[in-house]
Design a protein around this motif. Structure first.
Motif, PDB file in Angstrom:
ATOM      1  N   UNK A  68      -8.255  -4.250  -2.385  1.00  0.00           N
ATOM      2  CA  UNK A  68      -6.813  -4.274  -2.164  1.00  0.00           C
ATOM      3  C   UNK A  68      -6.331  -5.511  -1.423  1.00  0.00           C
TER       4      UNK A  68
ATOM      5  N   UNK B 130      -6.066  13.575  -1.962  1.00  0.00           N
ATOM      6  CA  UNK B 130      -5.588  12.204  -2.167  1.00  0.00           C
ATOM      7  C   UNK B 130      -6.762  11.228  -2.112  1.00  0.00           C
ATOM      8  N   UNK B 131      -7.705  11.502  -1.229  1.00  0.00           N
ATOM      9  CA  UNK B 131      -8.883  10.641  -1.089  1.00  0.00           C
ATOM     10  C   UNK B 131      -9.757  10.708  -2.342  1.00  0.00           C
ATOM     11  N   UNK B 132      -9.758  11.855  -3.015  1.00  0.00           N
ATOM     12  CA  UNK B 132     -10.534  11.993  -4.240  1.00  0.00           C
ATOM     13  C   UNK B 132      -9.853  11.288  -5.413  1.00  0.00           C
ATOM     14  N   UNK B 133      -8.645  10.776  -5.188  1.00  0.00           N
ATOM     15  CA  UNK B 133      -7.932  10.074  -6.258  1.00  0.00           C
ATOM     16  C   UNK B 133      -7.320  11.019  -7.275  1.00  0.00           C
TER      17      UNK B 133
ATOM     18  N   UNK C 173     -13.835  13.450  -2.405  1.00  0.00           N
ATOM     19  CA  UNK C 173     -12.811  13.189  -1.399  1.00  0.00           C
ATOM     20  C   UNK C 173     -13.069  14.084  -0.209  1.00  0.00           C
TER      21      UNK C 173
ATOM     22  N   UNK D 111       0.844  -1.199   0.000  1.00  0.00           N
ATOM     23  CA  UNK D 111       0.000   0.000   0.000  1.00  0.00           C
ATOM     24  C   UNK D 111       0.882   1.252   0.000  1.00  0.00           C
TER      25      UNK D 111
ATOM     26  N   UNK E  10       3.375  15.216   8.312  1.00  0.00           N
ATOM     27  CA  UNK E  10       3.397  14.444   7.068  1.00  0.00           C
ATOM     28  C   UNK E  10       3.275  12.935   7.353  1.00  0.00           C
TER      29      UNK E  10
ATOM     30  N   UNK F 178       0.315   9.032  -2.103  1.00  0.00           N
ATOM     31  CA  UNK F 178       0.979  10.014  -2.960  1.00  0.00           C
ATOM     32  C   UNK F 178       2.252  10.541  -2.304  1.00  0.00           C
ATOM     33  N   UNK F 179       3.329  10.622  -3.073  1.00  0.00           N
ATOM     34  CA  UNK F 179       4.583  11.134  -2.550  1.00  0.00           C
ATOM     35  C   UNK F 179       5.486  10.050  -1.979  1.00  0.00           C
TER      36      UNK F 179
ATOM     37  N   UNK G 133      -0.779   8.424  -6.497  1.00  0.00           N
ATOM     38  CA  UNK G 133      -2.088   8.142  -5.916  1.00  0.00           C
ATOM     39  C   UNK G 133      -1.968   7.104  -4.815  1.00  0.00           C
ATOM     40  N   UNK G 134      -3.017   7.034  -3.999  1.00  0.00           N
ATOM     41  CA  UNK G 134      -3.109   5.977  -3.012  1.00  0.00           C
ATOM     42  C   UNK G 134      -3.435   4.680  -3.752  1.00  0.00           C
TER      43      UNK G 134
ATOM     44  N   UNK H 176      -8.516   4.727  -5.783  1.00  0.00           N
ATOM     45  CA  UNK H 176      -9.588   5.678  -6.061  1.00  0.00           C
ATOM     46  C   UNK H 176      -9.145   6.597  -7.176  1.00  0.00           C
ATOM     47  N   UNK H 177     -10.101   7.070  -7.946  1.00  0.00           N
ATOM     48  CA  UNK H 177      -9.741   8.017  -8.987  1.00  0.00           C
ATOM     49  C   UNK H 177     -10.898   8.247  -9.930  1.00  0.00           C
ATOM     50  N   UNK H 178     -10.884   9.392 -10.630  1.00  0.00           N
ATOM     51  CA  UNK H 178     -11.962   9.671 -11.569  1.00  0.00           C
ATOM     52  C   UNK H 178     -11.842   8.795 -12.824  1.00  0.00           C
TER      53      UNK H 178
ATOM     54  N   UNK I  94      -7.660   1.342   4.738  1.00  0.00           N
ATOM     55  CA  UNK I  94      -7.388   0.167   3.925  1.00  0.00           C
ATOM     56  C   UNK I  94      -6.672  -0.904   4.733  1.00  0.00           C
ATOM     57  N   UNK I  95      -5.804  -0.461   5.629  1.00  0.00           N
ATOM     58  CA  UNK I  95      -5.111  -1.418   6.489  1.00  0.00           C
ATOM     59  C   UNK I  95      -6.135  -2.132   7.377  1.00  0.00           C
TER      60      UNK I  95
ATOM     61  N   UNK J 298      -9.371  -2.601   6.769  1.00  0.00           N
ATOM     62  CA  UNK J 298     -10.190  -3.515   5.960  1.00  0.00           C
ATOM     63  C   UNK J 298      -9.431  -4.806   5.687  1.00  0.00           C
TER      64      UNK J 298
ATOM     65  N   UNK K  43       2.946  15.060  -4.227  1.00  0.00           N
ATOM     66  CA  UNK K  43       3.158  14.693  -2.833  1.00  0.00           C
ATOM     67  C   UNK K  43       2.020  15.307  -2.016  1.00  0.00           C
ATOM     68  N   UNK K  44       1.932  14.913  -0.765  1.00  0.00           N
ATOM     69  CA  UNK K  44       1.008  15.580   0.136  1.00  0.00           C
ATOM     70  C   UNK K  44       1.671  16.873   0.607  1.00  0.00           C
TER      71      UNK K  44
ATOM     72  N   UNK L 211      -4.173   8.276   5.779  1.00  0.00           N
ATOM     73  CA  UNK L 211      -4.649   7.872   4.451  1.00  0.00           C
ATOM     74  C   UNK L 211      -4.756   6.363   4.320  1.00  0.00           C
ATOM     75  N   UNK L 212      -3.741   5.682   4.859  1.00  0.00           N
ATOM     76  CA  UNK L 212      -3.663   4.231   4.682  1.00  0.00           C
ATOM     77  C   UNK L 212      -4.532   3.477   5.683  1.00  0.00           C
TER      78      UNK L 212
ATOM     79  N   UNK M  45       0.181  10.383   6.111  1.00  0.00           N
ATOM     80  CA  UNK M  45       0.365   9.123   5.396  1.00  0.00           C
ATOM     81  C   UNK M  45      -0.376   7.998   6.118  1.00  0.00           C
TER      82      UNK M  45
END
Lengths: 227, 247
Positions: free
Chosen positions: A211, B147-150, B39, A10, B225, A13-14, A39-40, A56-58, B236-237, B239, B155-156, B232-233, B229
């Protein structure tokens, strides 16, 4: 020249993915010899190419994509279709009616009304103009029944699976017709209400667990148990 | 001296809320809590509470505002009428219009806007409760929402303020320290590019203090920062762990 991520790790971004002679694939970019994620998603390494499978993404239209859209408006020569993307698509009358169309005789909304759902293919798209649709092929056209549910567009390949393994399994076990639009709209049609519900739930599982590994088997087990 | 005439830093070198000089306030971040937005993110930094929604890329209305080579980015920073001690008029103030602009500019270097020509990306930052440092916390949360909106990002962006109180540099000022202190310098930092995308200052710092303050701000941004990170994760971690537990 190290690779800094494992496959299916996983990343956000960055995140630094690799340094040196690697190439940036999808959802990754190279800056000063270093490859970062855009992207994530899950990291993917194929040879020298490092990419990210986005979570995720458009939806970005691509020529040849099958999409499920909704008619939002009519113009002089066609319809405007919402395809769940940054751009609305155009469907031209000539594509639907052939040459015999005369605007004074037939109202466009008699053929496709605002709110109608269609299955279509992207026939043309470049960055300068909105995408054009076609419904001329077999299996395309107005949707007459069923349920359309949303799935994150980047997860559509996961729903289809390798060579259609996932979607075919869902179709087979539930007996429903499942059509996945690349734009993140999934059409489910079936006679048995319970089976339709199971199919919907399976798509939701893909959304939540895209995922994770072993997803196909988990969904198979889920459907067989509930059947 | 503070409002009540008390000192802002006590003899042990602790601040009015008991923090050390270089200590951040407790921060909590949450991602993807709004179903309607593409997002979203929520941040609590001390007593400041901010929610951010991101829409897009979507069609530009009116159409002539669109650019043929990239997406336009719009940002609205807004404070709720109930976010402050005294009711704040809900109409955008001079300050909010300015912050909206500089926050947008803080994000322009990280967004791959050229991927989505003729479209727009909207960032809405809504301050629910304000206790200083809201522009910084807003930027931190807006990064997560983007970032959530994809939306593809270089970078963040992490952001934090450094200020001067009673002659000493402190990190992550709260409202009282901001108002009573001698200087306040918000910084937004992009770690992957090693670039600063927002830097403002009111009050006065000497050159040496400025250099030191920038260093402290970068360090604080790096801490934030890491939290970004992780936030964001997180979903998913969780789930993944839930699935593995089932088996």
């Amino acid at each position: 020249m190290p690779l800094l991520v494992e496959r299916r790790q996983l990343v956000a971004p960055g995140d630094l993915l690799a340094e040196g002679e690697y190439l940036a694939g999808d959802n990754a970019y190279k800056d000063d010899g270093r490859i970062y994620a855009q992207r994530l998603g899950l990291a993917d390494v194929r040879g020298k190419r490092v990419s990210v499978v986005a979570l995720k993404g458009p939806y970005m239209p691509r020529v040849g994509d099958l999409v499920i859209g909704r008619i939002v408006d009519t113009t002089l020569g066609g319809w405007i279709v919402d395809i769940n993307s940054p751009y609305t698509a155009n469907l031209s009358v000539s594509d639907v009616m052939g040459k015999s169309f005369s605007p004074e005789m037939v109202s466009l909304t008699k053929i496709l009304a605002i709110g109608d759902i269609i299955i279509a293919k992207i026939s043309a798209f470049d960055r300068t103009r909105d995408p054009a649709l076609t419904i001329k092929e077999r299996g395309l056209g107005k949707v007459e029944g069923g349920v359309v549910i949303d799935l994150t567009p980047t997860k559509v390949p996961r729903l289809i699976g390798k060579k259609g393994s996932m979607i075919n399994m869902i179709k087979q076990l539930t007996g429903c017709e499942v059509i996945a639009g690349q734009n993140g709209k999934v059409l489910i049609k079936g006679r048995n209400l319970k089976m339709v519900e199971l199919a919907i739930h399976s798509v939701r599982m893909v959304e939540e667990q895209a995922h994770t590994s072993g997803l196909t088997d988990r969904i198979r087990k889920f459907i067989e148990e509930k059947k | 001296m503070g409002e009540s005439g008390r000192k802002l830093i006590d003899e042990n070198g602790l601040r009015i809320d008991g923090r050390r000089l270089d200590e951040l306030r407790p921060i909590r971040m949450e991602v993807g809590l709004l179903a309607n937005a593409d997002g979203s993110a929520y941040i609590e930094q001390g007593k400041s509470k901010i929610i951010v929604a991101v829409y897009g890329p979507r069609e530009v209305h009116p159409k002539h505002l669109g650019l043929s080579d990239r997406a336009i980015v719009r940002c609205r920073y807004h404070m709720a009428p109930f976010s402050t001690q005294e009711r704040k008029s809900p109409a955008p103030s001079r300050r909010e219009i300015e912050l909206s602009k500089i926050i947008r500019e803080a994000f322009e270097p990280v967004i791959f806007s050229e991927y989505y020509p003729r479209s727009m990306i909207d960032i809405f930052i809504e301050v629910l409760q304000s206790d200083g440092g809201t522009r910084c916390a807003g930027i931190t949360a807006a990064s997560l929402a983007l970032a959530d909106a994809g939306i593809p990002l270089r970078d963040l962006v992490a952001s934090c303020a450094v200020g001067k109180v009673e002659g000493r540099l402190i990190v992550d000022l709260n409202d009282e320290e901001d108002k009573e202190g001698e200087a306040d310098m918000p910084v937004a930092y992009i770690p992957a590019l090693d670039a600063v995308s927002l830097l403002q200052m009111d009050g006065q710092l000497t050159e040496e203090e400025f250099v030191e303050a920038l260093k402290m701000a970068k360090e604080a941004c790096m801490k934030i920062y890491q939290m970004q990170k992780q936030a964001l994760k997180q979903k998913y971690v969780e789930a993944k762990e839930a699935v593995e537990e089932q088996e």
